[in-house]
Design an enzyme around this catalytic site. Structure first.
Site, PDB file in Angstrom:
ATOM      1  N   ASP A 434       5.059  -2.570  -1.947  1.00  0.00           N
ATOM      2  CA  ASP A 434       4.761  -1.184  -2.291  1.00  0.00           C
ATOM      3  C   ASP A 434       5.462  -0.218  -1.346  1.00  0.00           C
ATOM      4  O   ASP A 434       5.591  -0.476  -0.154  1.00  0.00           O
ATOM      5  CB  ASP A 434       3.240  -0.972  -2.212  1.00  0.00           C
ATOM      6  CG  ASP A 434       2.824   0.446  -2.528  1.00  0.00           C
ATOM      7  OD1 ASP A 434       3.046   0.876  -3.672  1.00  0.00           O
ATOM      8  OD2 ASP A 434       2.291   1.123  -1.628  1.00  0.00           O
ATOM      9  N   GLU A 487       9.535  -1.911  -4.698  1.00  0.00           N
ATOM     10  CA  GLU A 487       9.362  -0.592  -5.302  1.00  0.00           C
ATOM     11  C   GLU A 487      10.109   0.387  -4.404  1.00  0.00           C
ATOM     12  O   GLU A 487       9.575   0.905  -3.426  1.00  0.00           O
ATOM     13  CB  GLU A 487       7.882  -0.204  -5.390  1.00  0.00           C
ATOM     14  CG  GLU A 487       7.677   1.131  -6.093  1.00  0.00           C
ATOM     15  CD  GLU A 487       6.383   1.835  -5.707  1.00  0.00           C
ATOM     16  OE1 GLU A 487       6.095   2.872  -6.304  1.00  0.00           O
ATOM     17  OE2 GLU A 487       5.689   1.368  -4.788  1.00  0.00           O
TER      18      GLU A 487
END
Length: 781
Positions: A434, A487
């Protein structure tokens, strides 16, 4: 040899100021001419009024006497050997008999372990630090170890000592690691560390390496044995090890376990042994609802994902986190699957069942920041241990979280080992990292004057980049056939390139540019799309710079953005058609696929972390049809190697025509990877492709010509406008013969009917083509 101790040493124990209580407490030999003749046993027992040393094998007891403090006891025993003695204490009206923790000096943590940890290279440090059920000298108990280099003292707290930090004071080893073996306790015990800084301030912390935590709002760690589960996924793990995952279909169902579906609180969850367990009730959920357990999710979620045809489930963070509203992205227990849904063994069962149903498991991993909760990593030993001391480097003010200090070896080791831990102990098949951009840039979400440049004056976080390279290199070294997905939303180069060529080492990167372009494009009235053809085609200009994954994730259906179908223009029919068109284009475009739960239902409302998906929509035919559409789309994707085997090779994609902006139509070829054997004919290689034609307006087109490289009969494999999906059922009657009609630089072309807001996928039917050719040949004779 003198065995007396000074009052100062006793005071240091009583006041919890001794960094090695073994020097004072426990058994100490008394020698005469180099031979042990007796032992002195000392114990600090804050709750005891009187104490005795018990020798169970000899059935003897020796009274202890107070020394300098009413709760500090000592006695001398005339014996040459003293092992496994017990202490008997009188505490009020009761008595206790227990083994003395300070009689067990053997350590699970070796000096070499500490050396590797200090270097940042102990890849399985989680097997040493934390709480580990073990046996010492035939006595079962738990070995505890924690890293707190700046602490004055560390103690272990738990029900077993009435949360009294004076009773189990730990010993400091090298590099600030504290340890202690406590006998007669085991799995299921709640515990914390009581950490005192140099000023004597006390911090009660859960275990950074703890394998389990109490259900929130409680915050204690729980002793857990991760080696008792019997796995049944050996075949899956062996296939994975031998698989080139980038050449395989990857279609990911992104899911938040706490809001996919809830159960009635009147139905108690069933545990591993078939007995009811306490339910986790959350006040924010609808009345009478509770979370499903990992085992219940295995019974409900996995068959659903199999029915829809996905290859993987991606779980929003399952590591322990205190606040439901963080969606799991503010982690306090990096080594503990959240207890909201059950035990570590229950989560193992969930992953095991996924594998036995040919479903891979990807877990969201959050090494970029952590929350400030008092029981967590923040200010862990009374100093900025895991985070930077300078808030310009150590704090995300926008998120209210802290940033890991990747330059500290032990912190980096904590995170590197954590990534490996989930693959090792829980058999996961991949991680999605993330907020990578927030890690890579020192000025991320920071104003001028609120960040510090690197040693070269730049904005790049060099330590974070090196950390990511280390993580990814080790993941693929230890666990081939897995995925590591970034990401990452910036133009940082070579994110998904191998580390040996200077890349960050991920093997997939979310294509955020494609996502933004396509959602902007599909939110337009179709008439205006003719002026924005570049939104559709631009992604192929940079497609081969990275190994991209096309993702329509949870971030696109929250914070007022509406759900996917709510973004679509037009009347109700056109909204559904737009959804089908978007996802059909996504599945035929190069790149692996990810979509968030609820999109397969065409859910109208945004995702609500405290609610269920809108399952009631399935009583209506359009929503039933869109769910069937996704099932068929995944079937098509998995069955056609041309759609996945060369996602990242230039040979896998060719535009047929990308310039027909007047009609908002694009067409292209997707080619399959061949095995390169000499036996394959040139025609066979050419034939292993599919033709994709996309009409992005509600205006159908008849007699629309599309060039193709090979003559033959082209079967219509898929039509997003089919009646069974809720479409208008316009199509090509199962397929079309190619005409010898030059088009788009090809000798042959197809005369097609393009349905409104529709995507066609066609493939040459070699068997039918050859059969007809033979017939023509016979007729010609």
């Amino acid at each position: 040899m003198s065995y007396a101790i000074s009052p100062d040493q006793i005071d240091r124990i009583v006041n919890n100021q001794h960094q090695n209580p073994f020097e004072v407490l426990g058994p100490h030999p008394i020698e005469d001419n180099g031979k042990v003749t007796s032992w002195v046993v000392r114990a600090y027992l804050p709750s005891a009024e009187a104490a005795w040393v018990v020798l169970p094998q000899k059935r003897e007891e020796y009274p202890m006497r107070s020394q300098h403090n009413p709760h500090f006891f000592e006695c001398t025993i005339d014996t040459e050997e003293l092992t496994n003695y017990q202490l008997r204490t009188k505490e009020g009206e009761g008595e206790r008999v227990f083994y003395d923790a300070y009689a067990f000096r053997s350590a699970k943590l070796t000096d070499f372990d500490i050396h590797l940890f200090s270097e940042g290279n102990h890849h399985r440090i989680y097997e040493k630090l934390g709480a580990h059920p073990t046996e010492v000298n035939g006595v079962k108990g738990v070995y505890f170890a924690v890293w707190a280099p700046n602490a004055r003292n560390v103690s272990i707290l738990g029900d077993f000592n009435w949360w009294d930090g004076r009773k189990h004071q730990m010993r400091m080893r090298g590099n600030g690691v504290w340890e202690l073996f406590i006998p007669d306790i085991g799995p299921g015990e709640g515990y914390k560390y009581e950490i005192k800084n140099i000023e004597g301030h006390i911090y009660e912390k859960s275990d950074p390496y703890g394998f389990q935590q109490e259900p929130r709002p409680k915050t204690a760690s729980v002793v857990s044995d991760l080696d008792i589960y019997s796995w049944g996924d050996r075949d899956w793990m062996e296939r994975r090890r031998q698989t080139d995952i980038l050449g395989e279909p990857i279609s990911v169902y992104e899911c938040h376990l706490g809001s996919w579906l809830h159960a009635s609180s009147s139905e108690p969850p069933i545990g591993a042994n078939g007995n009811p367990e306490p339910a986790v009730i959350v006040s924010e959920l609808k009345p009478g609802a509770r979370f499903l357990t990992y085992r219940e999710l295995a019974d409900k979620l996995i068959p659903y994902v199999v029915e829809l045809g996905f290859t993987h489930i991606e779980l929003l963070p399952v590591a322990e986190h205190p606040f439901d509203g963080s969606w799991g992205y503010q982690v306090t227990g990096y080594y503990a699957p959240t207890s909201r849904y059950g035990t570590p063994e229950d989560f193992m069962y969930f992953v095991d069942q996924c594998h036995q149903n040919d479903i891979g498991v990807i877990v969201d991993w959050v090494p970029g920041h952590f929350p400030k909760d008092g029981h967590g990593l923040a200010f862990f030993d009374g100093t900025h241990l895991y985070e930077h001391a300078d808030p310009r480097k150590g704090e995300h003010k926008e998120w209210g979280t802290l940033v890991f200090n990747y330059n500290r070896n032990e912190v980096r080791n904590f995170l590197v080992a954590n990534a490996l831990f989930w693959f090792d102990k829980y058999h996961i098949d991949g991680i999605r990292v993330d907020a990578v951009a927030s890690m890579l840039y020192l000025n991320y979400a920071r104003k001028d004057g609120e960040w510090v440049a690197n040693d070269y004056g730049g904005t790049e976080n060099i330590e974070a980049a090196n950390f990511l390279r280390q993580v990814n290199h080790l993941i693929f070294s230890y666990f081939p056939g897995t995925v590591s997905v970034a990401e990452e939303s910036t133009s940082w180069p070579m994110v998904s390139w191998p580390t040996y060529v200077g890349g960050l080492g991920f093997n997939l990167k979310w294509n955020m540019g494609w996502m933004h372009d396509m959602l902007d494009y599909f939110s337009m009235d179709p008439w205006f799309r003719q002026f924005h053809q570049n939104n559709v085609t631009f992604s192929m200009w940079y497609n081969h710079s990275e190994n991209f994954m096309l993702a329509l994730s949870h971030d696109e259906v929250v914070h007022g953005k509406s759900n996917i179908i709510g973004k679509m223009p037009g009347d109700r029919w056109q909204q559904f058609a737009n959804v089908r068109c978007l996802f059909a284009y996504m599945y035929t475009h190069p790149g692996k696929k990810t979509m968030f739960m609820g999109m397969e239902l065409a859910q109208w409302s945004e995702w609500n972390v405290w609610g269920d998906l809108e399952w009631e929509l399935l009583q209506y035919e359009p929503h039933q049809q869109i769910k069937q559409f996704f099932s068929k789309l995944n079937d098509l994707y998995r069955s056609e190697p041309a759609l996945y085997s060369q996602d990242f090779a230039e040979e896998g994609f060719d535009w047929i025509d990308c310039s027909d902006n007047r009609h908002s139509v694009v067409s292209f070829l997707r080619r399959a990877k061949t095995d390169g054997t000499a036996e394959e004919s040139e025609d066979a290689v050419k034939d292993d492709f599919v033709v994709v034609v996309c009409n992005f307006t509600p205006q159908p087109h008849s007699h629309y010509r599309v060039g193709v490289p090979v003559h033959g009969f082209y079967q219509e494999l898929f039509n997003s406008d089919a009646k069974e999906y809720g479409g208008s059922n316009m199509g090509n009657l199962g397929g079309k013969w190619a005409d010898e009609w030059w088009m788009h630089n090809y000798r042959y072309s197809l005369d097609l009917c393009l349905p409104p807001l529709g995507v066609l996928v066609l493939k040459i039917d070699r068997e039918k083509t050859e059969e007809v050719r033979k017939t023509w040949h016979l007729q010609g004779e």
